[in-house]
Design an enzyme around this catalytic site. Structure first.
Site, PDB file in Angstrom:
ATOM      1  N   ASP A  69      -3.709   7.221   2.440  1.00  0.00           N
ATOM      2  CA  ASP A  69      -4.541   6.181   1.829  1.00  0.00           C
ATOM      3  C   ASP A  69      -5.747   5.919   2.736  1.00  0.00           C
ATOM      4  OD1 ASP A  69      -2.863   5.158   3.756  1.00  0.00           O
ATOM      5  OD2 ASP A  69      -1.909   3.682   2.466  1.00  0.00           O
ATOM      6  N   GLU A 128      -4.508  -0.908  -0.936  1.00  0.00           N
ATOM      7  CA  GLU A 128      -4.285  -2.357  -0.766  1.00  0.00           C
ATOM      8  C   GLU A 128      -4.548  -3.113  -2.066  1.00  0.00           C
ATOM      9  OE1 GLU A 128      -2.919  -3.577   1.806  1.00  0.00           O
ATOM     10  OE2 GLU A 128      -3.260  -2.122   3.387  1.00  0.00           O
TER      11      GLU A 128
HETATM   12  C1  LIG Z   1       1.983  -1.244   3.448  1.00  0.00           C
HETATM   13  C2  LIG Z   1       1.296  -2.442   2.936  1.00  0.00           C
HETATM   14  O1  LIG Z   1       1.036  -3.361   3.680  1.00  0.00           O
HETATM   15  N1  LIG Z   1       0.984  -2.463   1.642  1.00  0.00           N
HETATM   16  C3  LIG Z   1       0.415  -3.596   0.959  1.00  0.00           C
HETATM   17  C4  LIG Z   1       0.275  -3.290  -0.506  1.00  0.00           C
HETATM   18  C5  LIG Z   1      -0.387  -4.399  -1.287  1.00  0.00           C
HETATM   19  C6  LIG Z   1       0.050  -4.486  -2.716  1.00  0.00           C
HETATM   20  C7  LIG Z   1      -0.642  -5.570  -3.521  1.00  0.00           C
HETATM   21  N2  LIG Z   1      -2.027  -5.753  -3.189  1.00  0.00           N
HETATM   22  C8  LIG Z   1       0.116  -6.882  -3.324  1.00  0.00           C
HETATM   23  O2  LIG Z   1      -0.256  -7.675  -2.464  1.00  0.00           O
HETATM   24  O3  LIG Z   1       1.076  -7.115  -4.064  1.00  0.00           O
HETATM   25  C9  LIG Z   1       1.351  -4.790   1.144  1.00  0.00           C
HETATM   26  O4  LIG Z   1       0.828  -5.923   1.154  1.00  0.00           O
HETATM   27  O5  LIG Z   1       2.571  -4.637   1.293  1.00  0.00           O
END
Ligand SMILES: CC(=O)N[C@@H](CCC[C@H](N)C(=O)O)C(=O)O
Length: 376
Positions: A69, A128
């Site tokens: 990513d 993200e």
């Molecule tokens: C690995 C990581 O930190 N991923 C993010 C993915 C975000 C998903 C979406 N924007 C949300 O907030 O639901 C995470 O916050 O876990």
């Protein structure tokens, strides 16, 4: 330091964090790097602000996929590093600069040392938010170069360098973004009885949402509701007409996600009644859980343990989310944590991964993919 050129690349990428689907400089940087590699077996396709890169194999019997990513976060960096973000208010605070660099390191090796199988590297925007995996999977490029299995990693600040951690089955949670807008009636701070104060309504709402995990989710299951941002009001002596809550919901099953959303809707309806206001709920982007293929994961863990110096941890699930989960719903594969020993965690303004992990991961993945490509 081994793989020193990739430390420089990581530092270059670290300085230009960009939000999802705005990764213009990042894509340009990646393309310029890729264009100076031997081109004989490489095929590069730009896709929105991301890239697909194929390394054609000598005698392919399968396509091995690797996904990195590429987006950053809206965080003002506070590391004080000499190579800190040049984009004020944005930071690679989730390690995507490291993920991209490792992908370039592995790709570079195979562009110079061809293996039998085809390799496809996906540089995916917008992990993200709002999510680049689903549209990338719907693209003609993905359909044409669809891997037979896929690998991805995520940096883990809590583990030492030289460590990887993963598990068979679910590794990361289901996620859903959460945006709640409250609309009442503003007015003079001295005449609250003539208004419908959305600061008070938002405060009650945040507090009531806390009861969902403690009272509606089975204590043996898991759930998270985090409200990461509240906005509302204009100045101290005006009652706010509007307020907005922004957050995220995390679960380990679809059923629990449904229960939590139903409870959020009921609580929001209650707030509308109690505070005589209007509310709207928007669930934004939803990510599917990262469900590691048990056979491939176990095989990778055994490989890493036997064939490298890496310490391998069979870890617990985490409530982090990753739209890589969508890829794993169509293509078998796995994700693993890569130890980067940072005192400060993911999404923190002082996250400072140890760069020695870059070389470790390049070596591990190069060895693993070489081995997998020998299988017939
Ligand atoms: C690995 C990581 O930190 N991923 C993010 C993915 C975000 C998903 C979406 N924007 C949300 O907030 O639901 C995470 O916050 O876990």
């Amino acid at each position: 330091m081994k793989h020193e050129q990739f430390v420089k690349i990581r530092r270059d990428l670290h300085q230009i964090p960009e939000l999802g689907f705005q990764e213009v400089k990042t894509q340009k940087y990646l393309l310029e790097y890729l264009q100076q590699l031997p081109q004989d077996f490489l095929e590069i396709k730009s896709w929105k602000t991301g890239l697909f890169v194929k390394v054609h194999g000598k005698n392919p019997s399968q396509t091995i996929g690797y996904r990195a990513d590429i987006d950053g976060l809206p965080i003002t960096e506070e590391t004080g590093l000499s190579f800190c973000s040049k984009h004020e208010g944005y930071m690679h605070a989730c390690g995507h600069d490291i993920h991209m660099t490792i992908a370039l390191g592995v790709l570079t090796h195979f562009a110079k040392n061809r293996v039998d199988d085809d390799l496809v590297f996906l540089f995916q925007p917008a992990e993200e938010g709002p999510g680049g995996a689903l549209p990338m999977m719907a693209s003609d490029e993905f359909k044409a170069w669809k891997p037979d299995f896929m690998v991805a990693l995520h940096i883990a600040p809590e583990y030492p360098v030289g460590t990887i951690a993963t598990r068979e089955g679910i590794l990361f949670a289901n996620t859903s973004e959460l945006f709640i807008d409250l609309h009442g009636k503003g007015g003079h701070a001295a005449f609250p009885h003539e208004t419908k104060d959305m600061i008070v309504a938002a405060s009650f709402l945040v507090t009531q949402l806390q009861s969902i995990v403690s009272r509606n989710v089975d204590p043996l299951d898991s759930g998270v509701i985090t409200i990461g941002k509240i906005t509302g009001g204009t100045v101290q002596n005006i009652i706010a007409e509007k307020a907005r809550l922004e957050g995220t919901i995390r679960t380990l099953s679809d059923d629990t996600m449904k229960i939590m959303k139903k409870r959020i809707e009921a609580i929001v309806a209650g707030i509308e009644t109690s505070f005589d206001c209007k509310a709207t709920i928007d669930y934004g982007a939803n990510y599917r859980q990262v469900d590691n293929d048990p056979t491939l994961t176990r095989e990778f863990m055994t490989f890493a343990e036997k064939e490298t110096n890496m310490k391998v941890i069979d870890c617990n699930k985490a409530m982090t989310g990753e739209d890589y989960g969508y890829f794993l719903s169509e293509v078998p594969g796995f994700m693993f944590w890569l130890g980067v020993a940072s005192e400060h965690g993911l999404h923190h303004a002082k996250l400072n991964p140890n760069e020695n992990a870059i070389g470790e991961a390049i070596d591990l993945l190069t060895a693993y993919i070489t081995e997998k490509s020998k299988e017939k």
